[in-house]
Design an enzyme around this catalytic site. Structure first.
Site, short mmCIF file in Angstrom:
data_model
loop_
_atom_site.label_atom_id
_atom_site.label_comp_id
_atom_site.label_asym_id
_atom_site.label_seq_id
_atom_site.Cartn_x
_atom_site.Cartn_y
_atom_site.Cartn_z
N ASP A 98 0.86 -1.17 0.00
CA ASP A 98 0.00 0.00 0.00
C ASP A 98 0.91 1.23 0.00
OD1 ASP A 98 -1.94 -1.91 0.33
OD2 ASP A 98 -2.82 -1.04 2.13
N HIS A 154 5.24 -7.16 -0.53
CA HIS A 154 5.12 -8.44 -1.19
C HIS A 154 5.87 -8.43 -2.52
CE1 HIS A 154 1.61 -9.59 1.45
NE2 HIS A 154 1.61 -8.27 1.59
N SER A 255 7.36 3.84 5.77
CA SER A 255 8.53 4.40 5.12
C SER A 255 8.27 4.63 3.65
CB SER A 255 9.72 3.46 5.32
OG SER A 255 10.91 4.07 4.90
#
Length: 289
Positions: A98, A154, A255
């Site tokens: 995301d 991922h 981050s």
């Protein structure tokens, strides 16, 4: 005016935001947060999450589990199964996490930019000359994860990890306000350089960049946390394959991820600066000759 809207109004003032998030002992505050977030005390946990909600749009409705041991567990939470389906098209490289799409475009003779008019060198970012040559005229995209987002990342496609390098550095905030004021910010912060190649053979590099309150990344392939306390040697050979969508690891708090791809990759239509993107959504398409 609610407390949350008042806080939001104050932090949107650029001078104040920059002062509060950068003109402080960044490394010390980050180390403290790393320690504090792991305190297993229900009162500390609940008050911390309540305070966090006041400062952000934290939404835990997607969390697989909400009975967290501590604040750290909340930061690194897993999601309910099926909430981040990955585009199955093998020609599509997806978003690994995301995030909010930041600067993106073509790397021109080893130069890219953190915002318009603020260039930095690929060599300064990754250090490794081989990675520089591989991506000298490639493509890049910057994904910023805010503190409230899902923090696991991922495999954006079927790939094999070849090497992970850790580059020690600072912990500047990586929000747009700081990016406008601190030159070459990504090249100054703690970061990892994850060299991979896709199943179709193309080289692909993922660069997680630390920020204030977060200076560590957990990688399953290495079975360890990389942070400021990691001692030399800082280069870790690796040969770990991952299928598209398989979890690679997580940030401790939030981050930025910079992704480097070959020049013949095209951005998908949904890639617009400032747009929100979810893990698994289209990012790049391999150009068909």
């Amino acid at each position: 005016m609610t407390v949350k809207s008042l806080i939001s109004s104050l932090t949107q003032q650029e001078d104040l935001n920059f002062l509060l998030t950068n003109r402080i002992p960044r490394a010390a505050v980050t180390r403290f947060m790393g320690w504090f977030s792991k305190i297993e005390n229900p009162l500390v946990r609940d008050l911390s999450i309540l305070c966090w909600k006041l400062f952000s749009d934290l939404d835990l409705s997607e969390a697989k589990e909400t009975n967290f041991k501590n604040l750290h567990d909340c930061f690194t939470r897993e999601l309910k199964p099926g909430l981040r389906p990955f585009d199955p098209d093998p020609a599509i490289v997806t978003s690994p996490s995301d995030g909010i799409i930041g600067a993106h475009g073509t790397i021109r003779d080893g130069e890219l930019y953190q915002i318009k008019g603020a260039p930095y060198s690929l060599r300064d970012l990754v250090v490794d000359p081989a990675v520089v040559e591989t991506h000298r005229n490639g493509r890049f995209v910057t994904l910023r994860l805010t503190s409230s987002m899902y923090h696991r990342f991922h495999a954006p496609a079927d790939l094999t990890m070849e090497q992970v390098s850790l580059i020690h550095g600072d912990t500047w905030n990586v929000n747009p306000i700081a990016l406008k004021r601190v030159e070459r910010l990504f090249c100054k912060n703690e970061r990892a350089v994850i060299r991979t190649h896709l199943a179709s053979g193309e080289p692909f590099t993922i660069v997680p960049v630390a920020a204030i309150l977060v200076a560590s990344v957990r990688l399953h392939a290495l079975d360890r946390v990389l942070d400021a306390r990691t001692e030399r040697p800082l280069v870790f050979p690796c040969s770990a394959s991952a299928r598209k969508g398989e979890e690679l690891g997580w940030f401790e708090h939030g981050s930025t991820i910079i992704m480097l791809a070959p020049g013949d990759f095209e951005f998908c239509d949904n890639v617009q600066e400032g747009a929100r993107i979810r893990a698994g959504e289209q990012l790049w398409r391999k150009r068909v000759a």
